[in-house]
Write an enzyme that holds these catalytic residues in place. Structure first.
Site, mmCIF file in Angstrom:
data_model
loop_
_atom_site.group_PDB
_atom_site.id
_atom_site.type_symbol
_atom_site.label_atom_id
_atom_site.label_comp_id
_atom_site.label_asym_id
_atom_site.label_seq_id
_atom_site.Cartn_x
_atom_site.Cartn_y
_atom_site.Cartn_z
ATOM 1 N N LYS A 97 0.827 -1.213 0.000
ATOM 2 C CA LYS A 97 0.000 0.000 0.000
ATOM 3 C C LYS A 97 0.863 1.267 0.000
ATOM 4 O O LYS A 97 0.606 2.194 -0.747
ATOM 5 C CB LYS A 97 -0.908 0.038 1.253
ATOM 6 C CG LYS A 97 -1.838 -1.153 1.381
ATOM 7 C CD LYS A 97 -2.803 -0.971 2.544
ATOM 8 C CE LYS A 97 -2.172 -0.868 3.921
ATOM 9 N NZ LYS A 97 -1.578 -2.103 4.448
ATOM 10 N N ARG B 161 -9.066 0.378 9.624
ATOM 11 C CA ARG B 161 -8.680 -1.022 9.780
ATOM 12 C C ARG B 161 -9.739 -1.822 10.525
ATOM 13 O O ARG B 161 -9.568 -3.025 10.696
ATOM 14 C CB ARG B 161 -7.380 -1.108 10.565
ATOM 15 C CG ARG B 161 -6.133 -1.309 9.680
ATOM 16 C CD ARG B 161 -4.961 -1.184 10.584
ATOM 17 N NE ARG B 161 -3.794 -1.916 10.225
ATOM 18 C CZ ARG B 161 -2.696 -1.364 9.710
ATOM 19 N NH1 ARG B 161 -2.682 -0.097 9.377
ATOM 20 N NH2 ARG B 161 -1.614 -2.076 9.516
ATOM 21 N N ARG C 220 12.486 -6.881 4.391
ATOM 22 C CA ARG C 220 12.399 -5.415 4.322
ATOM 23 C C ARG C 220 13.362 -4.762 5.311
ATOM 24 O O ARG C 220 13.504 -5.224 6.443
ATOM 25 C CB ARG C 220 10.955 -5.051 4.684
ATOM 26 C CG ARG C 220 10.538 -3.675 4.326
ATOM 27 C CD ARG C 220 9.063 -3.616 4.104
ATOM 28 N NE ARG C 220 8.292 -3.594 5.353
ATOM 29 C CZ ARG C 220 7.053 -3.137 5.434
ATOM 30 N NH1 ARG C 220 6.449 -2.683 4.358
ATOM 31 N NH2 ARG C 220 6.405 -3.163 6.563
ATOM 32 N N ARG D 244 12.259 -3.369 10.948
ATOM 33 C CA ARG D 244 11.201 -2.921 11.851
ATOM 34 C C ARG D 244 10.875 -4.045 12.820
ATOM 35 O O ARG D 244 10.797 -5.198 12.432
ATOM 36 C CB ARG D 244 9.937 -2.597 11.038
ATOM 37 C CG ARG D 244 9.851 -1.164 10.622
ATOM 38 C CD ARG D 244 8.756 -0.957 9.603
ATOM 39 N NE ARG D 244 7.441 -1.444 10.019
ATOM 40 C CZ ARG D 244 6.325 -1.238 9.318
ATOM 41 N NH1 ARG D 244 6.357 -0.558 8.202
ATOM 42 N NH2 ARG D 244 5.175 -1.708 9.736
ATOM 43 N N ARG E 137 0.126 -10.068 12.645
ATOM 44 C CA ARG E 137 -0.493 -8.941 11.940
ATOM 45 C C ARG E 137 -1.421 -9.431 10.833
ATOM 46 O O ARG E 137 -2.467 -8.845 10.587
ATOM 47 C CB ARG E 137 0.585 -8.011 11.351
ATOM 48 C CG ARG E 137 1.311 -7.210 12.423
ATOM 49 C CD ARG E 137 2.604 -6.637 11.908
ATOM 50 N NE ARG E 137 2.417 -5.526 11.011
ATOM 51 C CZ ARG E 137 3.313 -5.135 10.103
ATOM 52 N NH1 ARG E 137 4.448 -5.795 9.972
ATOM 53 N NH2 ARG E 137 3.082 -4.102 9.346
HETATM 54 P P1 AMP Z 1 1.371 -0.236 9.088
HETATM 55 O O1 AMP Z 1 2.643 0.490 8.811
HETATM 56 O O2 AMP Z 1 0.178 0.378 8.376
HETATM 57 O O3 AMP Z 1 1.455 -1.717 8.856
HETATM 58 O O4 AMP Z 1 1.047 -0.023 10.646
HETATM 59 C C1 AMP Z 1 1.936 -0.492 11.641
HETATM 60 C C2 AMP Z 1 1.191 -0.732 12.933
HETATM 61 O O5 AMP Z 1 0.602 0.496 13.394
HETATM 62 C C3 AMP Z 1 0.035 -1.712 12.855
HETATM 63 O O6 AMP Z 1 0.466 -3.064 12.971
HETATM 64 C C4 AMP Z 1 -0.820 -1.281 14.039
HETATM 65 O O7 AMP Z 1 -0.212 -1.716 15.276
HETATM 66 C C5 AMP Z 1 -0.665 0.239 14.005
HETATM 67 N N1 AMP Z 1 -1.720 0.873 13.174
HETATM 68 C C6 AMP Z 1 -1.547 1.558 12.008
HETATM 69 N N2 AMP Z 1 -2.720 2.001 11.526
HETATM 70 C C7 AMP Z 1 -3.665 1.589 12.405
HETATM 71 C C8 AMP Z 1 -5.080 1.703 12.461
HETATM 72 N N3 AMP Z 1 -5.781 2.331 11.499
HETATM 73 N N4 AMP Z 1 -5.719 1.141 13.520
HETATM 74 C C9 AMP Z 1 -5.046 0.513 14.498
HETATM 75 N N5 AMP Z 1 -3.715 0.350 14.502
HETATM 76 C C10 AMP Z 1 -3.014 0.875 13.468
#
Ligand code: AMP
Length: 214
Positions: free
Chosen positions: A13, A88, A127, A160, A171
């Site tokens: 994304k 989400r 990554r 990360r 996840r």
């Molecule tokens: P991402 O980089 O989008 O994969 O986000 C990394 C982490 O941030 C996720 O695994 C969640 O712990 C948290 N996170 C990001 N966006 C959200 C969201 N909209 N709702 C809840 N947790 C989020």
């Protein structure tokens, strides 16, 4: 234009959002990036969020909704934006609908990127990020010139915390349980389009552009 990119963590994304910004000038709002920056700063929000992020769990809806409410009211979002990583959950999607209604705006399209768990594990465990400038690499698909060092600034490349295999599996299951119900939610509103997210960056990008320009 308001677009939502839906897809599992690491499904591409963020990469696509950057390319769409280059083409359409649409601001990318990545809730993951916002949280990581707060965590790095060590702010109160960052400390609270890190309890969830580091375990691959979702940060509570009320926190996320407050973050988005503030961000989409910023001036640079006036002409549209791409949401990457939000909503989400169904409560987040409903809250977003309400926030946009107040601003007399609406979601144009939701693009759901379909990617399997095995594909994700390979992509995510490889990554790497520059600890200084944030540039992204992949040990197999886009390795740095010198192992472990950023090509641009020479910073140390790190993984990360949430890109470790166990956390990725967590996840992915969180995505299946809590985020895939959004597919039906947006299907009912007739704004959902699906793309196969397992192609290379360029072919996935072309599919997305053709959807936007339908
Ligand atoms: P991402 O980089 O989008 O994969 O986000 C990394 C982490 O941030 C996720 O695994 C969640 O712990 C948290 N996170 C990001 N966006 C959200 C969201 N909209 N709702 C809840 N947790 C989020």
């Amino acid at each position: 234009m308001i677009l939502i990119l839906l897809g599992p963590p690491g499904g591409g994304k963020g990469t696509q959002a950057v390319k769409l910004f280059e083409k359409y000038g649409l601001i990318q709002i990545s809730t993951g990036d916002i949280l990581r920056s707060e965590i790095k700063k060590g702010s109160g929000l960052g400390k609270e969020a890190n309890q969830y992020v580091s375990k691959g769990l979702l940060v509570p809806d009320d926190i996320m909704i407050r973050i988005i409410e503030k961000r989409i009211a910023d001036d640079d979002c006036k002409n549209g934006f791409i949401l990457d990583g939000f909503p989400r959950t169904i409560p987040q999607a409903k809250a977003l609908d309400e926030l946009l209604e107040k601003l007399a705006k609406k979601i144009d399209k939701v693009i759901s990127m379909i990617v399997s768990e095995n594909f994700l594990i390979e992509r995510l465990t490889g990554r790497r990020l520059c600890s200084k400038c944030g540039a992204g690499y992949h040990i197999k698909y886009s390795p740095p010139k010198v192992q472990g060092k950023c090509d641009t600034c020479g910073g140390e490349l790190i993984q990360r915390e949430d890109d470790k295999e166990e956390t990725i599996k967590k996840r992915f299951s969180v995505y299946q349980d809590q985020t895939t119900p959004l597919i039906e939610y947006y299907q009912k509103k007739s704004i959902l389009r699906e793309v196969n997210g397992e192609g290379d960056v360029e072919s996935v990008y072309r599919l997305i552009v053709s959807i936007i320009e339908e």
